[in-house]
Design a protein around this motif. Structure first.
Motif, mmCIF file in Angstrom:
data_model
loop_
_atom_site.group_PDB
_atom_site.id
_atom_site.type_symbol
_atom_site.label_atom_id
_atom_site.label_comp_id
_atom_site.label_asym_id
_atom_site.label_seq_id
_atom_site.Cartn_x
_atom_site.Cartn_y
_atom_site.Cartn_z
ATOM 1 N N LYS A 81 -1.776 3.492 -1.305
ATOM 2 C CA LYS A 81 -2.726 3.230 -2.385
ATOM 3 C C LYS A 81 -3.995 4.071 -2.261
ATOM 4 N N SER A 85 -6.051 5.340 -5.522
ATOM 5 C CA SER A 85 -7.119 4.481 -6.036
ATOM 6 C C SER A 85 -8.464 4.609 -5.340
ATOM 7 N N GLU A 267 -9.226 -1.660 -4.881
ATOM 8 C CA GLU A 267 -9.023 -2.929 -5.583
ATOM 9 C C GLU A 267 -10.251 -3.821 -5.421
ATOM 10 N N PHE A 272 -7.811 -9.553 -4.178
ATOM 11 C CA PHE A 272 -6.967 -8.968 -3.134
ATOM 12 C C PHE A 272 -6.816 -9.952 -1.992
#
Length: 484
Positions: A81, A85, A267, A272
């Motif tokens: 990720k 991101s 995130e 999360f």
């Protein structure tokens, strides 16, 4: 003979315009100290060098996805990720794109600039102007289509040095990008193992609390039977509640690491979460390689080296300012008063020209700029050498940490085993009525303390392992620098 000399001179000037020369020093990579071997990998005292071989399994050589050596699917998914991101990584990527675009800005100076224009005008001049001619036309149309070209040949290499500097700067930015990615990914792995280490602490405390609950039940039963005292019951309950409180307290640090992982993966922390999973992975070996290879494997070192190249090129740019500027210009097009005769041979116009200018006095400005460039180069060289020293320190630090923690883990395992035996003996003696509960409580406290220390050592081993990978460059090398 004169015509021949003119042709030779013209050819010489043409060759000068095409080839020119490049002023300023050519770049040579600065020297940096590199030891023949890592101190922490030297043979132990009393063992000859010829019989000592450091274990370096080939199937664990660092590659691009270095985090996969831990064989943890959850960690692999989180690391994937990062490239998608993480906003810090995206910002570093855009900075590299900006530096790459700057190369084309300087390369454009190799070529002439071309402009073209179209004008249509109706003009009326004063018949009483001083230069008026009786009977001359004072009102007329003017149709013009013309283009201009201007070129400043790179005779002294100012453009070449500027492009060289921009190229090295862009490569340094690419190395910075790799270093940012390595830092983010290693920070994520560290936070992940810290979190899993806390999960291990939580599991240990929960299991210990369950055991203490059994001890409390035993003590209460003995109290009802008149064998134990009320003080024993209070001590057992205190031990249980204290351990439960410690298990709850672990959640504070765990929540913070969980939030940090969320931010690193792009995130929101509010949405999360990671399920509890105690750290139980085998610790992989990380082959450090040769010290001389470290200079090619660290992106931060590569970035510093590229900046030294860029600074060296700026010396040439500064020196080029001492030489004259030569500009070639040309104009061509059509001009007519009638649209019908606009684009015709008689309406053509053109001009060619050249100019040269030399700055004769600037109160020492060019000298100061040149000295500034030279001094800045020395700054980058010093920074490069310092980054090399820092890199060797980081590798040695973490090799030492892993070696010492490994020894500590072995000793601590013996301490845990001894504490378990002590608790078993104290429990048996307590059940037989030979001692009061204080001896059991002391043995319980010693065992829990040593077990938590053992769990902490395991977490520190994984953190040092990640830091060693980071110190070694994470599988990166200078071959990954872009060829711009």
């Amino acid at each position: 003979m004169t015509a021949s000399r003119i042709r030779i001179a013209g050819a010489s000037v043409f060759c000068l315009l095409i080839a020119g020369c490049t002023v300023g020093p050519n770049y040579k990579r600065p020297t940096a100290p590199a030891p023949p071997a890592f101190k922490e990998l030297a043979p132990p005292p009393g063992i000859p060098n010829g019989t000592w071989k450091q274990a370096q399994p080939s199937d664990q050589v660092l590659r691009g996805n270095w985090w996969e050596i831990y064989n943890d699917p959850q960690l692999n998914a989180l690391e994937e990720k990062v490239a998608i991101s993480n906003q810090t990584l995206k910002a570093a990527t855009e900075q590299y794109f900006t530096a790459r675009a700057a190369i084309q800005v300087y390369r454009a100076n190799y070529f002439p600039t071309l402009t073209a224009g179209l004008s249509v005008a109706r003009q009326h001049q004063s018949e009483n102007r001083p230069t008026a001619v009786p009977g001359a036309i004072s009102q007329y149309n003017d149709f013009a289509l013309a283009g201009q070209a201007s070129w400043e040949p790179d005779l002294w290499g100012q453009v070449r040095r500027s492009v060289e500097s921009a190229r090295a700067t862009a490569q340094a930015s690419a190395a910075d990008l790799a270093n940012v990615e390595l830092s983010i990914r290693s920070e994520l792995a560290q936070d992940y193992f810290e979190l899993r280490g806390l999960d291990l602490q939580k599991q240990l405390l929960d299991n210990t609390a369950a055991s203490y609950a059994d001890y409390l039940n035993l003590t209460q039963a003995r109290f009802k039977g008149g064998v134990a005292t009320e003080s024993d019951v209070d001590l057992a309950e205190t031990q249980l509640k204290s351990t439960q409180a410690q298990a709850i307290d672990v959640g504070v640090a765990r929540a913070q690491f969980e939030h940090a992982i969320a931010t690193l993966t792009g995130e929101p922390a509010s949405s999360f979460s990671l399920a509890q999973a105690p750290l139980s992975l085998p610790l992989p070996q990380v082959p450090p390689g040769l010290p001389s290879e470290l200079l090619e494997r660290r992106p931060d070192i590569a970035g510093m080296e590229r900046r030294a190249d860029a600074a060296n090129a700026q010396i040439g740019v500064a020196i080029a300012a001492y030489y004259p500027n030569i500009t070639l210009t040309g104009t061509g097009g059509f001009e007519s008063r009638n649209p019908g005769a606009w684009i015709q041979g008689p309406s053509a116009l053109w001009s060619l020209g050249a100019s040269a200018s030399e700055l004769l006095f600037d109160a020492g400005r060019r000298h100061a700029v040149t000295e500034e460039a030279r001094d800045n180069y020395q700054v980058t060289v010093a920074n490069y050498r310092q980054s090399v020293l820092n890199a060797f320190q980081e590798v040695e630090d973490n090799l030492a940490a892993l070696r010492i923690l490994n020894q500590e883990a072995t000793t601590q395992a013996d301490a845990v085993a001894a504490a378990q035996r002590s608790l078993q003996v104290s429990t048996t003696r307590y059940k037989e009525g030979l001692v009061d509960y204080l001896e059991v409580l002391t043995a319980q406290t010693a065992l829990l303390t040593n077990q938590r220390t053992q769990a902490d050592i395991t977490t520190r081993q994984f953190a040092a392992n990640v830091l060693l990978i980071k110190a070694l460059g994470g599988g990166w090398d200078t071959s990954q620098l872009p060829k711009l």
